[in-house]
Design a protein around this motif. Structure first.
Motif, PDB file in Angstrom:
ATOM      1  N   SER A 182       0.259   4.928  -5.381  1.00 11.48           N
ATOM      2  CA  SER A 182      -0.070   4.243  -6.631  1.00 11.48           C
ATOM      3  C   SER A 182       0.888   3.088  -6.899  1.00 11.48           C
ATOM      4  O   SER A 182       0.531   2.138  -7.568  1.00 11.48           O
ATOM      5  N   PHE A 183       2.098   3.193  -6.363  1.00  7.85           N
ATOM      6  CA  PHE A 183       3.083   2.131  -6.570  1.00  7.85           C
ATOM      7  C   PHE A 183       3.414   1.515  -5.221  1.00  7.85           C
ATOM      8  O   PHE A 183       4.077   2.113  -4.390  1.00  7.85           O
ATOM      9  N   LEU A 184       2.927   0.342  -4.967  1.00 12.70           N
ATOM     10  CA  LEU A 184       3.204  -0.398  -3.739  1.00 12.70           C
ATOM     11  C   LEU A 184       3.806  -1.739  -4.143  1.00 12.70           C
ATOM     12  O   LEU A 184       3.074  -2.675  -4.480  1.00 12.70           O
ATOM     13  N   PRO A 185       5.127  -1.879  -4.120  1.00 10.46           N
ATOM     14  CA  PRO A 185       5.744  -3.094  -4.650  1.00 10.46           C
ATOM     15  C   PRO A 185       5.359  -4.362  -3.904  1.00 10.46           C
ATOM     16  O   PRO A 185       5.308  -5.424  -4.488  1.00 10.46           O
ATOM     17  N   PHE A 186       5.066  -4.285  -2.598  1.00  9.77           N
ATOM     18  CA  PHE A 186       4.662  -5.487  -1.862  1.00  9.77           C
ATOM     19  C   PHE A 186       3.156  -5.566  -1.685  1.00  9.77           C
ATOM     20  O   PHE A 186       2.651  -6.479  -1.068  1.00  9.77           O
ATOM     21  N   GLY A 187       2.436  -4.589  -2.207  1.00  8.84           N
ATOM     22  CA  GLY A 187       0.988  -4.595  -2.077  1.00  8.84           C
ATOM     23  C   GLY A 187       0.557  -4.164  -0.687  1.00  8.84           C
ATOM     24  O   GLY A 187       1.356  -3.795   0.153  1.00  8.84           O
ATOM     25  N   GLY A 199      -2.963  -4.836   2.263  1.00  6.32           N
ATOM     26  CA  GLY A 199      -4.238  -5.474   2.545  1.00  6.32           C
ATOM     27  C   GLY A 199      -4.214  -6.964   2.277  1.00  6.32           C
ATOM     28  O   GLY A 199      -3.178  -7.621   2.412  1.00  6.32           O
ATOM     29  N   PRO A 200      -5.352  -7.533   1.866  1.00  6.73           N
ATOM     30  CA  PRO A 200      -5.423  -8.984   1.704  1.00  6.73           C
ATOM     31  C   PRO A 200      -4.579  -9.516   0.539  1.00  6.73           C
ATOM     32  O   PRO A 200      -4.278 -10.702   0.490  1.00  6.73           O
ATOM     33  N   ARG A 201      -4.160  -8.649  -0.371  1.00  6.28           N
ATOM     34  CA  ARG A 201      -3.339  -9.108  -1.500  1.00  6.28           C
ATOM     35  C   ARG A 201      -1.864  -8.780  -1.296  1.00  6.28           C
ATOM     36  O   ARG A 201      -1.096  -8.705  -2.250  1.00  6.28           O
ATOM     37  N   MET A 202      -1.461  -8.593  -0.063  1.00  4.32           N
ATOM     38  CA  MET A 202      -0.077  -8.266   0.232  1.00  4.32           C
ATOM     39  C   MET A 202       0.828  -9.454  -0.101  1.00  4.32           C
ATOM     40  O   MET A 202       0.445 -10.618   0.052  1.00  4.32           O
ATOM     41  N   CYS A 203       2.025  -9.154  -0.552  1.00  6.37           N
ATOM     42  CA  CYS A 203       2.983 -10.189  -0.938  1.00  6.37           C
ATOM     43  C   CYS A 203       3.286 -11.081   0.260  1.00  6.37           C
ATOM     44  O   CYS A 203       3.640 -10.596   1.334  1.00  6.37           O
ATOM     45  N   PRO A 204       3.169 -12.400   0.101  1.00  4.80           N
ATOM     46  CA  PRO A 204       3.442 -13.288   1.237  1.00  4.80           C
ATOM     47  C   PRO A 204       4.913 -13.300   1.643  1.00  4.80           C
ATOM     48  O   PRO A 204       5.236 -13.700   2.747  1.00  4.80           O
ATOM     49  N   GLY A 205       5.795 -12.842   0.794  1.00  4.57           N
ATOM     50  CA  GLY A 205       7.215 -12.837   1.125  1.00  4.57           C
ATOM     51  C   GLY A 205       7.716 -11.523   1.692  1.00  4.57           C
ATOM     52  O   GLY A 205       8.907 -11.385   1.969  1.00  4.57           O
ATOM     53  N   ALA A 206       6.845 -10.551   1.914  1.00  2.00           N
ATOM     54  CA  ALA A 206       7.275  -9.235   2.391  1.00  2.00           C
ATOM     55  C   ALA A 206       7.947  -9.322   3.760  1.00  2.00           C
ATOM     56  O   ALA A 206       8.997  -8.716   3.993  1.00  2.00           O
ATOM     57  N   LEU A 213       9.380 -11.958   5.062  1.00  2.00           N
ATOM     58  CA  LEU A 213      10.629 -12.693   4.905  1.00  2.00           C
ATOM     59  C   LEU A 213      11.742 -11.775   4.402  1.00  2.00           C
ATOM     60  O   LEU A 213      12.868 -11.833   4.887  1.00  2.00           O
ATOM     61  N   VAL A 214      11.430 -10.913   3.459  1.00  2.86           N
ATOM     62  CA  VAL A 214      12.422  -9.972   2.934  1.00  2.86           C
ATOM     63  C   VAL A 214      12.898  -9.034   4.038  1.00  2.86           C
ATOM     64  O   VAL A 214      14.092  -8.774   4.173  1.00  2.86           O
ATOM     65  N   VAL A 219      18.778  -9.406   9.167  1.00  4.21           N
ATOM     66  CA  VAL A 219      19.879 -10.317   9.500  1.00  4.21           C
ATOM     67  C   VAL A 219      21.151  -9.902   8.765  1.00  4.21           C
ATOM     68  O   VAL A 219      22.236  -9.852   9.356  1.00  4.21           O
ATOM     69  N   PHE A 220      21.034  -9.567   7.484  1.00  2.57           N
ATOM     70  CA  PHE A 220      22.195  -9.122   6.721  1.00  2.57           C
ATOM     71  C   PHE A 220      22.823  -7.893   7.348  1.00  2.57           C
ATOM     72  O   PHE A 220      24.037  -7.827   7.549  1.00  2.57           O
ATOM     73  N   LEU A 221      22.014  -6.865   7.662  1.00  2.08           N
ATOM     74  CA  LEU A 221      22.541  -5.641   8.250  1.00  2.08           C
ATOM     75  C   LEU A 221      23.164  -5.895   9.620  1.00  2.08           C
ATOM     76  O   LEU A 221      24.192  -5.303   9.963  1.00  2.08           O
TER      77      LEU A 221
END
Length: 78
Positions: A25-30, A32-39, A41-42, A48-50
């Motif tokens: 029910s809770f998908l912070p990056f979404g 399917g087709p409405r997935m966050c475009p920055g997922a 990149l994050v 890289v940080f790790l």
């Protein structure tokens, strides 16, 4: 945003996700087709940080006899 699923769906209330019986029910990056475009990149930025954190820094425990919940540590650059 369905009022049948959530009480006051337009009100900001992050604790509404605590005891929810519906899986996914809770998908912070979404998904399917409405997935966050920055997922992606994050994920790349965290990788890289790790990478650099693990290679160039060490954690030094300052109080060796303390429990993990109250551990005091120092981050040292190698």
């Amino acid at each position: 945003m369905d009022p049948n699923d959530f009480v006051k769906p337009k009100e900001f209330n992050p604790s509404r996700w605590d005891d929810l019986d519906k899986p996914a029910s809770f998908l912070p990056f979404g998904i399917g087709p409405r997935m966050c475009p920055g997922a992606n990149l994050v994920r790349l930025e965290v990788s890289v940080f790790l990478h650099y954190y693990i290679l160039y820094y060490r954690i030094e425990q300052l109080s060796p006899k303390s429990e993990m919940e109250t551990c005091v540590a120092r981050i040292k650059k190698i």
